[in-house]
Scaffold this active site. Structure first.
Site, PDB file in Angstrom:
ATOM      1  N   LYS A   1       0.864  -1.179   0.000  1.00 21.19           N
ATOM      2  CA  LYS A   1       0.000   0.000   0.000  1.00 21.19           C
ATOM      3  C   LYS A   1       0.901   1.229   0.000  1.00 21.19           C
ATOM      4  O   LYS A   1       1.462   1.614   1.018  1.00 21.19           O
ATOM      5  CB  LYS A   1      -0.896   0.036   1.245  1.00 21.19           C
ATOM      6  CG  LYS A   1      -1.986   1.088   1.075  1.00 21.19           C
ATOM      7  CD  LYS A   1      -2.421   1.768   2.348  1.00 21.19           C
ATOM      8  CE  LYS A   1      -1.558   2.905   2.776  1.00 21.19           C
ATOM      9  NZ  LYS A   1      -1.511   4.081   1.882  1.00 21.19           N
TER      10      LYS A   1
ATOM     11  N   GLU B   1      10.305   1.000  10.143  1.00 24.12           N
ATOM     12  CA  GLU B   1      11.337   1.990   9.841  1.00 24.12           C
ATOM     13  C   GLU B   1      10.674   3.341  10.062  1.00 24.12           C
ATOM     14  O   GLU B   1       9.956   3.834   9.200  1.00 24.12           O
ATOM     15  CB  GLU B   1      11.806   1.775   8.400  1.00 24.12           C
ATOM     16  CG  GLU B   1      13.242   2.161   8.200  1.00 24.12           C
ATOM     17  CD  GLU B   1      13.350   3.626   7.865  1.00 24.12           C
ATOM     18  OE1 GLU B   1      13.433   4.425   8.825  1.00 24.12           O
ATOM     19  OE2 GLU B   1      13.313   3.962   6.690  1.00 24.12           O
TER      20      GLU B   1
ATOM     21  N   CYS C   1      14.239  10.336   6.550  1.00 25.36           N
ATOM     22  CA  CYS C   1      14.305  10.014   7.982  1.00 25.36           C
ATOM     23  C   CYS C   1      15.733   9.994   8.485  1.00 25.36           C
ATOM     24  O   CYS C   1      15.956   9.951   9.692  1.00 25.36           O
ATOM     25  CB  CYS C   1      13.593   8.703   8.267  1.00 25.36           C
ATOM     26  SG  CYS C   1      14.064   7.440   7.116  1.00 25.36           S
TER      27      CYS C   1
ATOM     28  N   GLU D   1      11.224  15.680  14.562  1.00 30.00           N
ATOM     29  CA  GLU D   1      11.781  15.480  13.227  1.00 30.00           C
ATOM     30  C   GLU D   1      11.277  16.634  12.350  1.00 30.00           C
ATOM     31  O   GLU D   1      10.068  16.827  12.210  1.00 30.00           O
ATOM     32  CB  GLU D   1      11.299  14.130  12.695  1.00 30.00           C
ATOM     33  CG  GLU D   1      11.974  13.719  11.429  1.00 30.00           C
ATOM     34  CD  GLU D   1      11.597  12.306  10.997  1.00 30.00           C
ATOM     35  OE1 GLU D   1      10.451  11.892  11.248  1.00 30.00           O
ATOM     36  OE2 GLU D   1      12.440  11.636  10.396  1.00 30.00           O
TER      37      GLU D   1
HETATM   38  P1  ADP Z   1       3.984  10.742   6.657  1.00 27.83           P
HETATM   39  O1  ADP Z   1       3.734  11.650   7.812  1.00 27.83           O
HETATM   40  O2  ADP Z   1       5.379  10.691   6.198  1.00 27.83           O
HETATM   41  O3  ADP Z   1       2.973  10.824   5.560  1.00 27.83           O
HETATM   42  P2  ADP Z   1       2.612   8.469   7.642  1.00 27.83           P
HETATM   43  O4  ADP Z   1       3.119   7.577   8.702  1.00 27.83           O
HETATM   44  O5  ADP Z   1       1.425   9.301   7.922  1.00 27.83           O
HETATM   45  O6  ADP Z   1       3.869   9.314   7.250  1.00 27.83           O
HETATM   46  O7  ADP Z   1       2.321   7.662   6.305  1.00 27.83           O
HETATM   47  C1  ADP Z   1       3.118   6.595   5.862  1.00 27.83           C
HETATM   48  C2  ADP Z   1       2.219   5.574   5.205  1.00 27.83           C
HETATM   49  O8  ADP Z   1       1.302   5.102   6.178  1.00 27.83           O
HETATM   50  C3  ADP Z   1       1.368   6.100   4.060  1.00 27.83           C
HETATM   51  O9  ADP Z   1       1.254   5.080   3.090  1.00 27.83           O
HETATM   52  C4  ADP Z   1       0.026   6.353   4.718  1.00 27.83           C
HETATM   53  O10 ADP Z   1      -1.053   6.257   3.818  1.00 27.83           O
HETATM   54  C5  ADP Z   1      -0.022   5.201   5.686  1.00 27.83           C
HETATM   55  N1  ADP Z   1      -0.906   5.382   6.842  1.00 27.83           N
HETATM   56  C6  ADP Z   1      -1.172   6.504   7.543  1.00 27.83           C
HETATM   57  N2  ADP Z   1      -2.015   6.236   8.555  1.00 27.83           N
HETATM   58  C7  ADP Z   1      -2.293   4.905   8.502  1.00 27.83           C
HETATM   59  C8  ADP Z   1      -3.082   4.004   9.291  1.00 27.83           C
HETATM   60  N3  ADP Z   1      -3.778   4.421  10.352  1.00 27.83           N
HETATM   61  N4  ADP Z   1      -3.120   2.703   8.924  1.00 27.83           N
HETATM   62  C9  ADP Z   1      -2.405   2.270   7.861  1.00 27.83           C
HETATM   63  N5  ADP Z   1      -1.645   3.062   7.098  1.00 27.83           N
HETATM   64  C10 ADP Z   1      -1.578   4.363   7.414  1.00 27.83           C
END
Ligand code: ADP
Length: 485
Positions: free
Chosen positions: A181, A257, A291, A388
């Site tokens: 995903k 990560e 990161c 960060e």
């Molecule tokens: P960033 O702040 O760098 O966007 P995130 O951790 O929000 O980092 O997002 C990283 C990935 O996790 C993306 O693919 C995002 O769609 C997904 N994501 C965010 N929230 C959720 C969740 N609750 N469950 C599963 N995937 C998530």
């Protein structure tokens, strides 16, 4: 319109079980170019329904893929690797358009991402078990290594290509099947990779890509499924913690990560020019959105001014703009929210006594641009120190003694990368061993390579990507005890 040599690499559907399909909901996600705000295309959006189907297909494909020889999997992976390298120009255009990083950097990411496929194609053939000396003369003990099963990967937008290959390559090499995903902001690089994987002959169901506007729903479908045996996630610590909790009910193996807060420590005996070169590379790559970006510059007081002057002079040479332009070295941030977050941190530091010596005012290039910014007199109670930054902002903090430097460096829950500049070899050993990080760059600002283990400690996560260790996240060790001999 993107001018691709091969327009078929621009995909707008989900890739499930070797087929390009629309989501049932008929909803779509508009993918925007962060430099211009212009829509590149719309991509189909999956829900838990398509996610569930992709899990079933991955489970089905596992029955044959998991039993293929390592040599066969290695050949397919190498073919995929070659196709990626052959299509680097198109893949870089797609990556630049959806993510914003300059074209040269985008090409660097494509090669870096592909290097993990080449590496794990080779490692596939070296997944050895052991013969263990037994405590009984009538027994023989051994271990075999087997694919963990169906894997789910959730990936971020900052490396839309490489964060996918870093997970898919070891999974496939080990004999696992995988559902990815990608981040909703940058699905196009993932889909282009899937197209090339299919052309390389990776069988249906072995790799699926589900893109969706509701990441929570898809994440839940992946983590709740007992068929998914492992989750590999790259992203924020906040979401990582949610996903670890969600994986508890089915006791999945997890690789995380997560965010970093890298200290970049410069001692008075360092080669300052070398430190400036490393600082520029580490801080401003991807506009500060990695990161492992240097987050806090800790500089010994006796060279504080000398380093700051040279760092400011070097930073002034960077060119901010649309990364599709060859001259540009810093592209936009991913969206307007990112700009606002970064600017709020800069303002908070300034209000509490930090001095802005470069940048600090939002760029007039567009809502997603932020200029390279350097602040001095930053202290450990400011957000810039604690969080960060994920933007092109460099806070500089003075220290006097090695003990102080270590205390400041380790004063964070994060523990991914760190950087150390000194010519004293005793200090290199002493300090590196005491740093609470998974990675230490010593007189070097660019540290990541497929042959070395990438990953963090503390709240930066667990597991390692790349290197001979990386495959271990995707295998189970089975112990065979043979008696009656
Ligand atoms: P960033 O702040 O760098 O966007 P995130 O951790 O929000 O980092 O997002 C990283 C990935 O996790 C993306 O693919 C995002 O769609 C997904 N994501 C965010 N929230 C959720 C969740 N609750 N469950 C599963 N995937 C998530």
């Amino acid at each position: 319109m993107l001018r691709l040599n091969d327009p078929l690499l621009l995909k707008s559907q989900l890739f499930i079980n070797g087929e390009w399909v629309d989501g049932d909901s008929e909803k779509t996600i508009a993918v925007l170019n962060p430099a211009t705000g212009i829509e590149i295309c719309k991509v189909a959006s999956a829900t838990k329904k398509e996610t569930g189907y992709s899990i079933d297909c991955a489970q089905n494909a596992l029955q044959t893929w998991g039993k293929t020889t390592a040599k066969h999997r290695a050949e397919l992976l190498k073919h995929w690797y070659r196709l990626i390298v052959e299509n680097i120009d198109d893949l870089a255009l797609i990556l630049n358009a959806e993510q914003g990083k300059p074209l040269a950097e985008a090409k660097g990411e494509i090669l870096y991402g592909a290097s993990y496929i080449e590496w794990f194609a080779e490692e596939a053939k070296r997944i050895y078990g052991d013969i263990i000396p037994s405590t009984q003369s009538t027994q023989r003990l051994l271990t075999i290594k087997q694919p963990i099963g169906v894997v789910a990967a959730v990936t971020p937008w900052n490396f839309p290509n490489a964060m996918i290959t870093r997970k898919v390559a070891p999974a496939l090499a080990a004999g696992c099947t995988i559902i990815v995903k990608p981040a909703e902001a940058t699905p196009l690089s993932a889909l282009a990779l899937a197209e090339l994987a299919q052309r390389a002959g990776i069988p249906k169901g072995v790799l699926s890509i589900v893109v969706g506007e509701d990441s929570k729903e898809i994440g839940k479908a992946l983590t709740d499924s007992p068929q998914v045996r492992k989750l590999s996630f790259t992203g924020s610590t906040k979401v990582g913690k949610i996903l670890i909790k969600q994986c508890a009910d089915t006791v999945k193996k997890v690789s995380m990560e997560l965010g970093g807060n890298a200290p970049f420590i410069i001692f008075e005996d360092a080669d300052i020019d070398q430190a400036v070169k490393g600082a520029i590379a580490s801080k401003f790559r991807n506009a500060g959105q990695t990161c492992v970006c240097a987050n806090r510059f800790l500089v010994q007081s006796s060279i504080y001014q000398a380093f700051t002057d040279k760092f400011v002079a070097a930073t002034k040479k960077l060119i901010v703009g649309n990364g599709a332009d060859d001259k540009v070295t810093i592209g936009p941030l991913i969206n307007g929210n990112a700009v606002q977050n970064v600017h709020a941190m800069v303002k908070e530091a300034e209000q509490n006594g930090a001095k802005i010596v470069l940048g600090g005012t939002p760029s007039n290039l567009g809502p997603n641009f932020y200029p390279p910014t350097i602040l001095t007199d930053v202290t450990s109670d400011m957000h810039l120190f604690k969080e960060e930054i994920f933007g092109p902002v460099a806070p500089i903090i003075p220290f006097d003694t090695e003990e102080q430097a270590l205390e400041l460096a380790n004063a964070t829950e994060a523990g991914l990368a760190s950087y150390l500049y000194t010519q004293n070899y005793s200090r290199i050993w002493r300090f590196s061993e005491n740093l609470e990080n998974g990675i230490v760059g010593i007189n070097e600002g660019i540290i990541s390579t497929e042959v070395a283990p990438f990953g963090g400690i503390k709240q930066s996560g667990n597991g390692r990507e790349g290197s001979k260790y990386g495959i271990e996240d995707y295998i189970e060790i089975k112990y065979l005890c043979m008696g009656g001999i």
